[in-house]
Every structure is written in structure tokens, then in C-alpha cells.
Design an enzyme around this catalytic site. Structure first.
Site, PDB file in Angstrom:
ATOM      1  N   MET A   1     -61.990 -16.176 -60.066  1.00  0.00           N
ATOM      2  CA  MET A   1     -62.839 -16.584 -58.592  1.00  0.00           C
ATOM      3  C   MET A   1     -61.891 -17.206 -57.770  1.00  0.00           C
ATOM      4  O   MET A   1     -62.277 -18.259 -57.268  1.00  0.00           O
ATOM      5  CB  MET A   1     -64.086 -17.706 -59.244  1.00  0.00           C
ATOM      6  CG  MET A   1     -65.006 -17.026 -60.070  1.00  0.00           C
ATOM      7  SD  MET A   1     -66.247 -18.342 -60.569  1.00  0.00           S
ATOM      8  CE  MET A   1     -65.238 -18.991 -62.274  1.00  0.00           C
TER       9      MET A   1
ATOM     10  N   ASP B   1     -76.750  -9.796 -63.652  1.00  0.00           N
ATOM     11  CA  ASP B   1     -76.228 -10.151 -62.062  1.00  0.00           C
ATOM     12  C   ASP B   1     -75.363  -9.196 -61.593  1.00  0.00           C
ATOM     13  O   ASP B   1     -75.069  -8.235 -62.278  1.00  0.00           O
ATOM     14  CB  ASP B   1     -75.778 -11.503 -62.053  1.00  0.00           C
ATOM     15  CG  ASP B   1     -74.740 -11.833 -63.260  1.00  0.00           C
ATOM     16  OD1 ASP B   1     -73.664 -11.071 -63.321  1.00  0.00           O
ATOM     17  OD2 ASP B   1     -74.681 -12.774 -63.796  1.00  0.00           O
TER      18      ASP B   1
ATOM     19  N   GLY C   1     -70.941 -10.827 -67.633  1.00  0.00           N
ATOM     20  CA  GLY C   1     -69.693 -10.111 -67.245  1.00  0.00           C
ATOM     21  C   GLY C   1     -68.536 -10.922 -68.011  1.00  0.00           C
ATOM     22  O   GLY C   1     -68.491 -11.984 -68.483  1.00  0.00           O
ATOM     23  N   GLY C   2     -67.897 -10.141 -68.733  1.00  0.00           N
ATOM     24  CA  GLY C   2     -66.390 -10.581 -69.398  1.00  0.00           C
ATOM     25  C   GLY C   2     -67.232 -11.363 -70.661  1.00  0.00           C
ATOM     26  O   GLY C   2     -67.867 -10.646 -71.377  1.00  0.00           O
TER      27      GLY C   2
ATOM     28  N   THR D   1     -62.684 -10.742 -72.063  1.00  0.00           N
ATOM     29  CA  THR D   1     -62.873 -11.578 -70.813  1.00  0.00           C
ATOM     30  C   THR D   1     -61.845 -10.769 -69.757  1.00  0.00           C
ATOM     31  O   THR D   1     -61.065  -9.881 -70.040  1.00  0.00           O
ATOM     32  CB  THR D   1     -62.347 -12.899 -70.845  1.00  0.00           C
ATOM     33  OG1 THR D   1     -62.546 -13.984 -69.798  1.00  0.00           O
ATOM     34  CG2 THR D   1     -61.064 -13.046 -71.417  1.00  0.00           C
TER      35      THR D   1
ATOM     36  N   LYS E   1     -76.908 -12.784 -56.786  1.00  0.00           N
ATOM     37  CA  LYS E   1     -76.961 -13.171 -55.573  1.00  0.00           C
ATOM     38  C   LYS E   1     -78.139 -12.394 -54.841  1.00  0.00           C
ATOM     39  O   LYS E   1     -78.055 -11.033 -55.174  1.00  0.00           O
ATOM     40  CB  LYS E   1     -75.797 -13.109 -54.968  1.00  0.00           C
ATOM     41  CG  LYS E   1     -74.874 -14.581 -54.820  1.00  0.00           C
ATOM     42  CD  LYS E   1     -74.082 -14.575 -53.728  1.00  0.00           C
ATOM     43  CE  LYS E   1     -73.319 -15.752 -53.981  1.00  0.00           C
ATOM     44  NZ  LYS E   1     -71.739 -15.697 -53.364  1.00  0.00           N
TER      45      LYS E   1
HETATM   46  N1  SAH Z   1     -67.331 -14.688 -68.056  1.00  0.00           N
HETATM   47  C1  SAH Z   1     -66.218 -13.633 -67.203  1.00  0.00           C
HETATM   48  C2  SAH Z   1     -66.076 -14.547 -65.793  1.00  0.00           C
HETATM   49  C3  SAH Z   1     -66.897 -14.835 -64.860  1.00  0.00           C
HETATM   50  S1  SAH Z   1     -66.531 -15.662 -63.423  1.00  0.00           S
HETATM   51  C4  SAH Z   1     -65.140 -13.300 -68.072  1.00  0.00           C
HETATM   52  O1  SAH Z   1     -65.106 -13.691 -69.122  1.00  0.00           O
HETATM   53  O2  SAH Z   1     -64.673 -12.398 -67.479  1.00  0.00           O
HETATM   54  C5  SAH Z   1     -66.248 -14.262 -62.153  1.00  0.00           C
HETATM   55  C6  SAH Z   1     -64.932 -13.864 -61.978  1.00  0.00           C
HETATM   56  O3  SAH Z   1     -64.211 -13.127 -63.153  1.00  0.00           O
HETATM   57  C7  SAH Z   1     -64.439 -13.274 -60.498  1.00  0.00           C
HETATM   58  O4  SAH Z   1     -64.628 -14.050 -59.512  1.00  0.00           O
HETATM   59  C8  SAH Z   1     -63.144 -12.440 -60.890  1.00  0.00           C
HETATM   60  O5  SAH Z   1     -62.354 -13.482 -60.791  1.00  0.00           O
HETATM   61  C9  SAH Z   1     -63.369 -12.428 -62.476  1.00  0.00           C
HETATM   62  N2  SAH Z   1     -63.508 -11.042 -63.044  1.00  0.00           N
HETATM   63  C10 SAH Z   1     -64.828 -10.563 -63.710  1.00  0.00           C
HETATM   64  N3  SAH Z   1     -64.790  -9.132 -63.737  1.00  0.00           N
HETATM   65  C11 SAH Z   1     -63.748  -8.794 -63.068  1.00  0.00           C
HETATM   66  C12 SAH Z   1     -63.247  -7.530 -63.108  1.00  0.00           C
HETATM   67  N4  SAH Z   1     -63.863  -6.326 -63.537  1.00  0.00           N
HETATM   68  N5  SAH Z   1     -62.098  -7.176 -62.081  1.00  0.00           N
HETATM   69  C13 SAH Z   1     -61.314  -8.437 -61.708  1.00  0.00           C
HETATM   70  N6  SAH Z   1     -61.937  -9.835 -61.878  1.00  0.00           N
HETATM   71  C14 SAH Z   1     -62.935  -9.915 -62.677  1.00  0.00           C
END
Ligand code: SAH
Length: 465
Positions: free
Chosen positions: A387, A252, A305-306, A335, A274
Site C-alpha cells: 500500500m 473486493d 487478496g494475498g 502474500t 470500494k
Molecule cells: N493481504 C494482502 C495484502 C492486502 S493490502 C496480501 O497478503 O498480499 C493491499 C496491498 O497489497 C496493495 O496496496 C499492494 O501493495 C499489495 N498487493 C496486493 N496484490 C498485489 C499485486 N497483485 N501486485 C502488486 N501488489 C499487490
């Protein structure tokens, strides 16, 4: 080829190290690990060798080397700083017909020592024939990072099945295909993650398919991989390995090109973020897709992500898989809170500022923020809000309405860990306006707490961006 690469069995056989010091200790360590009966010939044992003597058994001879030392000896190492001692060793060894290695002197050596990557029983030995030790070291580092620590376990596991598989699959080509499927597939991956029982039952299933006579049915599986916040360097070895094995990848918008480029080139890509008309693919549909693809025998990579288990809905996706009996693995990722904090120079905890840290989501449900303000307003605590960009005004107002000090330091980090990372610092009172002024966009993470003030001190580029 200037040398013949071989692995010598020195178990229970006599070996010699002449000299003391770090180099001697390193050779002694290798010889002992290989199970040889070692004698160290040196006036005295230095610190390193004395430490080695605490955990290993070897003989120490303070008297000078003599011809008698070479009886039944298989190999000898010259590690003395005194050239005369090394030369004496070479003469005696030549007379006795024992092969010698003198450290850093390939001309005086019958054999040279490789750099070793030890995943016993798997050993990788690397040599540049003495021409470029640096190149050898670089290659060793590459193997060290790309060879899973549990490779030895895999070899042992395979070894236990060898005879049975030879008998069950007499055809050589089919047998090779079987081993390929086993070593590059789920059986190996489960072994690497320490799930021996599961590896064993998958192996039996694979064997059953193979002996039925039909084609090998690949076992589908889902890899739920956390990719970290964006910088590809923050991927784990395990994540990278699975990315290289996938047949199809679901990703995504949180997954950048830098990371997608590391996925196996011929893996099919499916975007589930999206869509242009701003609709997200519903979670249920993603779950069904994972089940269908893995059911077809594909290795399905779901990139998150994360970390998959931190606001990543990883739990929901797995639930759907277990209901359908699909094998899966979850690979943790850095994360966003950890990545952003480190790259922005804001420690999440600090003895003088915060003894606790909470992660919350600022995502509004039905236009409502569902936050437990009392727990967020604790003293000496850092609050990280995921978020929270679109509702930032409401969030900071919420803090203030519940009695927070308007001067509480706060920061927002846009594109954390990625090129173009931006950090805006302010207070609960000023952050929302400053964020709007700067035109901060998603993904962005908010950090609230006095740890934010440390950024000026801890980030060498704090004043540059
Ligand atoms: N599982 C992910 C979070 C997903 S929710 C984790 O552990 O990081 C998505 C939110 O994560 C985004 O709205 C933002 O608040 C944060 N986020 C993810 N990657 C980011 C980045 N590179 N820089 C800043 N915020 C980030």
C-alpha cells in the site's frame, strides 16, 4: 466393459512377484501395503528391492520358479525382462489356477493393474484397459489434486458413526441427506484441517438436529480464504475446494475475475470493496454481514487478496465471528510480497544481499506515515512496502532523510503475477519519478534493497517488460 473392476483382499495371503527392477519393486510395494505375504522370485534383488527390504518383510527366492510356489498363492506378477521367464510363470500359474499379470502385456494377463490414488481406506483405481496409459496418468493426477489428503480420515470417521446413524435415522432418504451434509460440510472440512474435536462436536450437533425430526438445519460457517496476489494458479487446493462449496461470496477489488470465476456458479456475490463514489464498505459492516449470513446457515466465503493475515484485516473479521460463536476457517494465501518477488525475479533474501526481510505498510494514517525508520534502515535487509503507491514520494524521501544511500536499489511491481504485470526498477532517489512517469497504478508493491539488482540475472523476461 472389458474388465471387471474389483478390490482383492490379499491380507495375510501369499502373492508372488517374479523378476527384479523398478516395475517389480512397484508391484511389491503395493502388495506389501495391502498386507500380503510376498515372495520375490529373482536371481538377486536389485537396488530398489533391497531398499524395500529395509522397511518391509518379504521372502526372496533366488532359485527358479517351481509349481510349489503356487500353493495357497492368490495372485502372481510377471515383471522379468526375460520373456521366457514370464511365459514359464504364465504356464505354471494356469496349471495351478492362479491369476497372473505380466507387466505391459495385457494379452498375457488375467488381470490388469490400475493406476491408484491411495487415501486409504478410500482407493481410487483408474484404468484405460491398457489403451492409453497417458490418459490414465492424467486422470490420476486430477484425482490426486482434487481429493484431499485426509479423505481416508474422513472415511474412517464416517465409518465409526455408521451403525449409530443407521439406528438413529432409520429413514433412508433422511439418512442420505445427513451423510451429504456431513461429507460436503463443516464436519469434513474441520477433519481435513486436523481439528478432530471440533469435527466431533459439529457432528453431534448435526445428529441432534437430524434426530429431532425436523429438517436438517445446515450449519453456517465462514471461510476466510487467501487467494494470492492474482494469478489463479497460485490458489491452494483447499482454497479452491471451499470456493466450490460456498453459498455466498464477499469479495473486493483485489480479487480478479479469473479467481471469481472459480467460485461455485450459483453462489450469490456481494461486492464489499470500494464503491463508485469511492467509499469502502466499513469493516464493521462486513463483519455484521458475515455474522448475519452464517447465522442463516450459509457457507460464507470471504475472499482476501494475498494472505488474510498479512495486511488483510483477517484478524478483525475473525474476532467479530468468535464473539458470535460462528464457526470459521482461515486459509492462507501467497502474500503479494512472495508472489511479486517470484514473478519479478527478485529474491526476498539472498546469501550475498539480505539475511532479513520486513513487510511494512505505506498506508498513511491521518496524513502521517507511521514507520520505524531505524528498523527499516538495517544493512543486509530487504524492505517490502504494501500500500505504498500513493505515498511513494514520502516513503523514499523518508528513507533518504534518515540516512539511506540514495543509490539503494528499489523496485515497484504493478499487478504482480497477473497478466500485464509491470516492474520498474531504480534507486531510492529515482523510483518515485520513474513510477509517476510510467503511470503505475494500484495494486503495486515496493521492494527496497540490493536484492533488486538480481532481477536482471534471475528474470528471463526482465528486459521484455
Ligand atoms: N493481504 C494482502 C495484502 C492486502 S493490502 C496480501 O497478503 O498480499 C493491499 C496491498 O497489497 C496493495 O496496496 C499492494 O501493495 C499489495 N498487493 C496486493 N496484490 C498485489 C499485486 N497483485 N501486485 C502488486 N501488489 C499487490
Amino acid at each position: 466393459m472389458d474388465h471387471l473392476p474389483i478390490f482383492i483382499d490379499v491380507k495375510g495371503k501369499r502373492t508372488l512377484v517374479v523378476g527384479s527392477g523398478v516395475v517389480a519393486a512397484r508391484k511389491a510395494d503395493l502388495l506389501l501395503r495391502a498386507g500380503s505375504e510376498l515372495t520375490i522370485v529373482a536371481p538377486q534383488l536389485d537396488e530398489e528391492l533391497t531398499r524395500l527390504a529395509e522397511t518391509h518383510e518379504f521372502a526372496h527366492q533366488a532359485e527358479e520358479l517351481s509349481a510349489g510356489n503356487f500353493a495357497d498363492c492368490v495372485i502372481a506378477f510377471g515383471c522379468s525382462n526375460d520373456q521366457a521367464v514370464n511365459e514359464h510363470l504364465c504356464e505354471l500359474a494356469a496349471t495351478a489356477g492362479v491369476m497372473v499379470n505380466v507387466s505391459d502385456q495385457s494379452d498375457n494377463s488375467d488381470f490388469i493393474m490400475p493406476a491408484v490414488v491411495d487415501r486409504s481406506p478410500v482407493l481410487v483405481a483408474i484404468s484405460s484397459g491398457g489403451s492409453s496409459p497417458l490418459l490414465t496418468r492424467m486422470l490420476k493426477a486430477r484425482f490426486e489434486t482434487s481429493t484431499p489428503a485426509a479423505y481416508g480420515q474422513l472415511a474412517e470417521f464416517a465409518g465409526n458413526y455408521r451403525d449409530r446413524i443407521k439406528e438413529l435415522i432409520p429413514n433412508l432418504t433422511r439418512r442420505r441427506r445427513f451423510w451429504e451434509e456431513m461429507i460436503a460440510g463443516p464436519v469434513a472440512e474441520h477433519l481435513f484441517s486436523g481439528q478432530l474435536d471440533l469435527a466431533g462436536s459439529l457432528m453431534e450437533r448435526l445428529l441432534e438436529d437430524a434426530t429431532k425430526g425436523g429438517d436438517l438445519q445446515p450449519v453456517g460457517e465462514v471461510y476466510l480464504v487467501g487467494t494470492g496476489p492474482g494469478d489463479p494458479d497460485l490458489l491452494t487446493f483447499r482454497a479452491l475446494r471451499l470456493m466450490q462449496q460456498a453459498d455466498v461470496v464477499l469479495h473486493d477489488r483485489l480479487i480478479g475475475e479469473g479467481i471469481l470465476n472459480l467460485v461455485r456458479r450459483d453462489a450469490a456475490r456481494i461486492y464489499v470493496g470500494k464503491l463508485p463514489e469511492q467509499h469502502t464498505v466499513p469493516q464493521e459492516e462486513i463483519g455484521n454481514m458475515l455474522i448475519r449470513l452464517a447465522g442463516e446457515g450459509k457457507r460464507v466465503l470471504r475472499l482476501k487478496g494475498g494472505d488474510p493475515f498479512v495486511f488483510g484485516r483477517g484478524g478483525e473479521e475473525i474476532e467479530a465471528l468468535t464473539e458470535h460463536g460462528i464457526a470459521f476457517q482461515v486459509i492462507p494465501g501467497v502474500t503479494a510480497a512472495n508472489g511479486c518477488a517470484a514473478y519479478a525475479g527478485i529474491p526476498l533474501t539472498h546469501r550475498d544481499h539480505a539475511q532479513a526481510c520486513v513487510f511494512v505498510t505505506g498506508h498513511e494514517k491521518d496524513g502521517q506515515l507511521n514507520l520505524n525508520w531505524d528498523s527499516l534502515l538495517q544493512a543486509r535487509q530487504t524492505v517490502v512496502i504494501y500500500m505504498g503507491l500513493s505515498s511513494l514520494g514520502t516513503i523514499t524521501e523518508g528513507f533518504l532523510n534518515h540516512g539511506a544511500d540514495p543509490q539503494t536499489p528499489a523496485a515497484i511491481i504493478e499487478n504482480g503475477t497477473r497478466t500485464g504485470q509491470r516492474v520498474i526498477t531504480g534507486t531510492l532517489e529515482s523510483l518515485a519519478d520513474k513510477t509517476e512517469e510510467a503511470g503505475i497504478e494500484s495494486p503495486a508493491l515496493v521492494i527496497v534493497g540490493s536484492v533488486v539488482t538480481l532481477r536482471d540475472k534471475l528474470s528471463w523476461y526482465a528486459n521484455k517488460n
